[in-house]
Design an enzyme around this catalytic site. Structure first.
Site, PDB file in Angstrom:
ATOM      1  N   ARG A   1       0.576  -1.058  -0.711  1.00 56.51           N
ATOM      2  CA  ARG A   1       0.237   0.048   0.020  1.00 56.51           C
ATOM      3  C   ARG A   1       0.755   1.628   0.208  1.00 56.51           C
ATOM      4  O   ARG A   1       2.411   1.157   0.280  1.00 56.51           O
ATOM      5  CB  ARG A   1      -0.612   0.120   1.394  1.00 56.51           C
ATOM      6  CG  ARG A   1      -2.239  -0.941   1.355  1.00 56.51           C
ATOM      7  CD  ARG A   1      -3.013  -1.068   2.510  1.00 56.51           C
ATOM      8  NE  ARG A   1      -1.510  -1.567   3.403  1.00 56.51           N
ATOM      9  CZ  ARG A   1      -2.206  -1.902   4.297  1.00 56.51           C
ATOM     10  NH1 ARG A   1      -3.705  -1.740   4.983  1.00 56.51           N
ATOM     11  NH2 ARG A   1      -2.214  -2.549   5.795  1.00 56.51           N
TER      12      ARG A   1
ATOM     13  N   LYS B   1       1.558   1.915   7.640  1.00 58.20           N
ATOM     14  CA  LYS B   1       1.698   0.879   8.595  1.00 58.20           C
ATOM     15  C   LYS B   1       2.976   1.939   9.857  1.00 58.20           C
ATOM     16  O   LYS B   1       3.608   2.470   9.198  1.00 58.20           O
ATOM     17  CB  LYS B   1       2.693  -0.460   8.227  1.00 58.20           C
ATOM     18  CG  LYS B   1       1.698  -1.318   7.436  1.00 58.20           C
ATOM     19  CD  LYS B   1       0.379  -1.178   8.433  1.00 58.20           C
ATOM     20  CE  LYS B   1       0.614  -2.186   9.992  1.00 58.20           C
ATOM     21  NZ  LYS B   1      -0.788  -2.898  10.509  1.00 58.20           N
TER      22      LYS B   1
ATOM     23  N   TYR C   1      -1.453   4.303  10.837  1.00 62.44           N
ATOM     24  CA  TYR C   1      -1.848   3.094  11.626  1.00 62.44           C
ATOM     25  C   TYR C   1      -0.388   2.943  12.959  1.00 62.44           C
ATOM     26  O   TYR C   1       0.480   2.653  12.451  1.00 62.44           O
ATOM     27  CB  TYR C   1      -2.020   1.694  11.229  1.00 62.44           C
ATOM     28  CG  TYR C   1      -3.495   1.783  10.653  1.00 62.44           C
ATOM     29  CD1 TYR C   1      -4.593   2.325  10.665  1.00 62.44           C
ATOM     30  CD2 TYR C   1      -3.867   1.909   9.104  1.00 62.44           C
ATOM     31  CE1 TYR C   1      -5.808   1.810  10.266  1.00 62.44           C
ATOM     32  CE2 TYR C   1      -4.222   2.016   8.092  1.00 62.44           C
ATOM     33  CZ  TYR C   1      -5.627   1.640   8.761  1.00 62.44           C
ATOM     34  OH  TYR C   1      -6.795   2.066   8.178  1.00 62.44           O
TER      35      TYR C   1
ATOM     36  N   HIS D   1      -1.052   0.724  16.020  1.00 60.07           N
ATOM     37  CA  HIS D   1      -1.301  -0.031  17.157  1.00 60.07           C
ATOM     38  C   HIS D   1      -0.365  -0.190  18.245  1.00 60.07           C
ATOM     39  O   HIS D   1       0.408  -1.753  18.373  1.00 60.07           O
ATOM     40  CB  HIS D   1      -1.723  -1.650  16.412  1.00 60.07           C
ATOM     41  CG  HIS D   1      -2.114  -1.156  15.321  1.00 60.07           C
ATOM     42  ND1 HIS D   1      -3.934  -1.645  15.147  1.00 60.07           N
ATOM     43  CD2 HIS D   1      -2.602  -1.389  13.962  1.00 60.07           C
ATOM     44  CE1 HIS D   1      -4.673  -0.899  14.244  1.00 60.07           C
ATOM     45  NE2 HIS D   1      -3.622  -1.478  13.125  1.00 60.07           N
TER      46      HIS D   1
ATOM     47  N   GLU E   1      -6.365   4.227  13.676  1.00 58.18           N
ATOM     48  CA  GLU E   1      -6.579   3.636  14.238  1.00 58.18           C
ATOM     49  C   GLU E   1      -7.825   3.482  15.349  1.00 58.18           C
ATOM     50  O   GLU E   1      -9.036   3.145  15.924  1.00 58.18           O
ATOM     51  CB  GLU E   1      -6.683   1.676  14.860  1.00 58.18           C
ATOM     52  CG  GLU E   1      -5.559   1.995  16.273  1.00 58.18           C
ATOM     53  CD  GLU E   1      -4.127   2.892  15.408  1.00 58.18           C
ATOM     54  OE1 GLU E   1      -3.294   2.171  16.516  1.00 58.18           O
ATOM     55  OE2 GLU E   1      -4.122   3.379  14.258  1.00 58.18           O
TER      56      GLU E   1
ATOM     57  N   SER F   1     -11.053  -2.714   8.219  1.00 60.57           N
ATOM     58  CA  SER F   1     -11.369  -3.642   7.956  1.00 60.57           C
ATOM     59  C   SER F   1     -12.444  -4.441   7.337  1.00 60.57           C
ATOM     60  O   SER F   1     -12.403  -5.801   7.612  1.00 60.57           O
ATOM     61  CB  SER F   1     -12.210  -3.347   9.712  1.00 60.57           C
ATOM     62  OG  SER F   1     -11.690  -3.070  10.209  1.00 60.57           O
TER      63      SER F   1
ATOM     64  N   ASP G   1     -20.482 -11.781  19.292  1.00 61.99           N
ATOM     65  CA  ASP G   1     -20.389 -11.420  20.147  1.00 61.99           C
ATOM     66  C   ASP G   1     -21.303 -10.803  21.139  1.00 61.99           C
ATOM     67  O   ASP G   1     -22.175 -11.823  21.965  1.00 61.99           O
ATOM     68  CB  ASP G   1     -21.153  -9.818  19.350  1.00 61.99           C
ATOM     69  CG  ASP G   1     -20.304  -8.366  18.798  1.00 61.99           C
ATOM     70  OD1 ASP G   1     -19.606  -8.154  18.255  1.00 61.99           O
ATOM     71  OD2 ASP G   1     -20.334  -7.599  20.455  1.00 61.99           O
TER      72      ASP G   1
ATOM     73  N   SER H   1     -21.856 -13.939  22.917  1.00 62.48           N
ATOM     74  CA  SER H   1     -20.516 -14.651  23.433  1.00 62.48           C
ATOM     75  C   SER H   1     -20.036 -14.909  24.954  1.00 62.48           C
ATOM     76  O   SER H   1     -20.182 -13.792  25.371  1.00 62.48           O
ATOM     77  CB  SER H   1     -19.279 -14.069  22.756  1.00 62.48           C
ATOM     78  OG  SER H   1     -18.087 -14.411  23.285  1.00 62.48           O
TER      79      SER H   1
ATOM     80  N   ALA I   1      -7.655  -9.834  14.347  1.00 62.62           N
ATOM     81  CA  ALA I   1      -7.295  -9.487  15.845  1.00 62.62           C
ATOM     82  C   ALA I   1      -5.710  -9.271  15.769  1.00 62.62           C
ATOM     83  O   ALA I   1      -4.927  -8.682  17.188  1.00 62.62           O
ATOM     84  CB  ALA I   1      -7.857  -9.738  16.931  1.00 62.62           C
TER      85      ALA I   1
ATOM     86  N   ASP J   1      -3.018  -7.477  15.051  1.00 56.08           N
ATOM     87  CA  ASP J   1      -2.628  -6.162  15.275  1.00 56.08           C
ATOM     88  C   ASP J   1      -2.468  -5.589  16.164  1.00 56.08           C
ATOM     89  O   ASP J   1      -1.854  -4.683  16.957  1.00 56.08           O
ATOM     90  CB  ASP J   1      -3.045  -5.113  14.353  1.00 56.08           C
ATOM     91  CG  ASP J   1      -2.868  -5.190  12.528  1.00 56.08           C
ATOM     92  OD1 ASP J   1      -1.631  -5.321  12.371  1.00 56.08           O
ATOM     93  OD2 ASP J   1      -3.028  -5.283  11.735  1.00 56.08           O
TER      94      ASP J   1
ATOM     95  N   VAL K   1      -1.170 -12.873   9.806  1.00 50.03           N
ATOM     96  CA  VAL K   1      -0.669 -11.860   8.945  1.00 50.03           C
ATOM     97  C   VAL K   1      -1.556 -10.932   9.793  1.00 50.03           C
ATOM     98  O   VAL K   1      -2.411 -10.273   9.640  1.00 50.03           O
ATOM     99  CB  VAL K   1      -0.790 -11.892   7.218  1.00 50.03           C
ATOM    100  CG1 VAL K   1      -0.079 -11.043   7.061  1.00 50.03           C
ATOM    101  CG2 VAL K   1      -0.448 -13.081   7.042  1.00 50.03           C
TER     102      VAL K   1
ATOM    103  N   ASN L   1      -0.676  -7.243   8.242  1.00 44.82           N
ATOM    104  CA  ASN L   1      -0.818  -6.250   7.230  1.00 44.82           C
ATOM    105  C   ASN L   1      -1.534  -7.309   6.419  1.00 44.82           C
ATOM    106  O   ASN L   1      -1.446  -6.778   5.465  1.00 44.82           O
ATOM    107  CB  ASN L   1       0.611  -5.641   6.887  1.00 44.82           C
ATOM    108  CG  ASN L   1       1.545  -6.539   6.011  1.00 44.82           C
ATOM    109  OD1 ASN L   1       1.299  -7.447   6.289  1.00 44.82           O
ATOM    110  ND2 ASN L   1       2.227  -5.997   4.940  1.00 44.82           N
TER     111      ASN L   1
END
Length: 393
Positions: free
Chosen positions: A39, A99, A118, A120, A142, A158, A222, A244, A292, A294, A322, A324
């Site tokens: 990207r 990133k 981003y 994180h 984010e 997302s 959820d 959940s 999740a 990241d 992964v 990214n």
């Protein structure tokens, strides 16, 4: 202009007569250096919109090639092409990336500079400490949130990651990839796969839609009942919407061929929903896609992987973690991301980060660090670092 109008209407930023600014801001866009990241943080139209407002844009040579955007398009839009990333970091008032800064980039970030990308932070203490020590303003895509709690700069990625999670899960369930040898949709006379999705947010909802389209049996979990009611209304019949809890998760794990981790607490580390011992209850050859990751991952056995080496096996369960994922579909992801980041880049360029943060609450929420202080409460709490209320109480 209020924050709500910015989120609802991007047109004013692209069509308004260029405002006269008191200073020229230099915006730098370096080439992404994270492994297998294709990207780029700005489109040629972004360059044009910034330059027509009196700002200068520096683009590293080759930055857009992974997204099919040649240097000539940036030059035609008014960018200055720069050979070395060090020059971009040295000259730019604001760095715009995709990133989080990599270790090789940390020494180039300086006090007073704004880095918009981003981050994180909650998943990476070293990065957190590096940015605190830099004295720069760390503005995180984010955590830019509107007053309704929506995350406009996280949403498009997302959406991509949610859809990709099913695509990748289908591939790794194939036997040559060490999966169970399961076709997601089955065939007449043979049952389809069972897919468990942990989290009903943007990632989870997009994953469920794609999985349902494959005719798989889908369960999406959820803890937000309002969200569950909404999902129950919009999802097709082959998607079960469940509250959940630990018992439901255990029950669904025994059935699942594919598990997709899609939970998010903005700015904070992802909650751990599956422990190591629970993998033994899963079928050999089943697959976990931890989107999740990241934010640290929601499975105890998750650890970051790359597109070059995306998977590993623990207790006969294949893990894909992964960090990214959207980077693999660079062109789609770049356009989706830049469509939503450009208005905010313009606001910061026009006002400067301090004025923008005081004027616009979404930007205030996005500022995670400023001048060596942590200004995001979840990040401060994650690492037991003092919180500064410079922009938010």
């Amino acid at each position: 202009m209020g924050a709500g109008s910015i989120l609802s209407h991007c047109r004013p930023f692209l069509n308004r007569v260029p405002a006269k600014v008191e200073f020229e801001m230099i915006i730098g866009v370096p080439k992404e250096v994270k492994l297998d990241e294709y990207r780029v943080a700005m489109l040629p139209v972004g360059v044009e919109e910034l330059t027509r407002r009196g700002h200068k844009v520096l683009i590293e040579v080759g930055a857009g090639l992974g997204s099919g955007l040649p240097d000539t398009e940036y030059a035609s839009a008014g960018a200055e092409l720069v050979l070395e990333p060090a020059e971009i970091f040295a000259r730019a008032d604001m760095i715009v990336k995709v990133k989080e800064p990599q270790a090789s980039e940390w020494p180039m970030i300086r006090k007073g500079q704004t880095v918009f990308t981003y981050f994180h932070f909650a998943a990476d203490r070293e990065l957190t400490e590096a940015m605190i020590n830099s004295g720069a303003a760390a503005v995180a895509y984010e955590t830019l949130a509107d007053d309704q709690g929506r995350l406009p700069l996280l949403t498009p990625m997302s959406e991509v990651a949610g859809r990709m999670s099913v695509q990748e899960g289908a591939k790794y369930l194939e036997r040559p990839q060490m999966g169970r040898g399961i076709l997601l949709g089955g065939v007449p006379g043979v049952a389809p796969a069972n897919i468990l999705i942990l989290g009903g947010g943007i990632v989870g909802a997009n994953a469920a839609k794609i999985a349902a389209g494959f005719n798989a049996n889908v369960a999406i979990l959820d803890i937000n009942m309002d969200r569950l009611r909404y999902l129950a209304d919009v999802m097709p019949p082959n998607v079960d919407v469940l509250f959940s809890d630990r018992h439901i998760i255990r029950e669904q794990l025994r059935l699942a061929d594919l598990v997709i981790g899609a939970v998010l607490i903005p700015g904070a580390k992802a909650p751990r929903l599956i422990e190591r011992e629970q993998l033994k209850e899963m079928k050999p050859g089943s697959v976990i896609i931890d989107v999740a990751i990241d934010q640290g991952g929601c499975i105890a056995t998750s650890r970051p992987t790359t597109h070059s080496q995306p998977t590993y096996i623990v207790d006969d369960v294949l893990h894909y973690c992964v960090t990214n994922m959207p980077g693999a579909v660079g062109r789609t992801s770049t356009f989706a991301l830049c469509n939503v980041t450009l208005p905010w880049v313009i606001e910061i360029a026009q006002r400067g980060i301090e004025e923008a943060a005081h004027a616009l609450r979404p930007i205030a929420r996005a500022v995670n660090m400023f001048a060596g202080e942590v200004t995001n409460r979840p990040v401060a709490e994650t690492f037991a670092i003092p919180y500064s209320n410079r922009f938010l109480p």
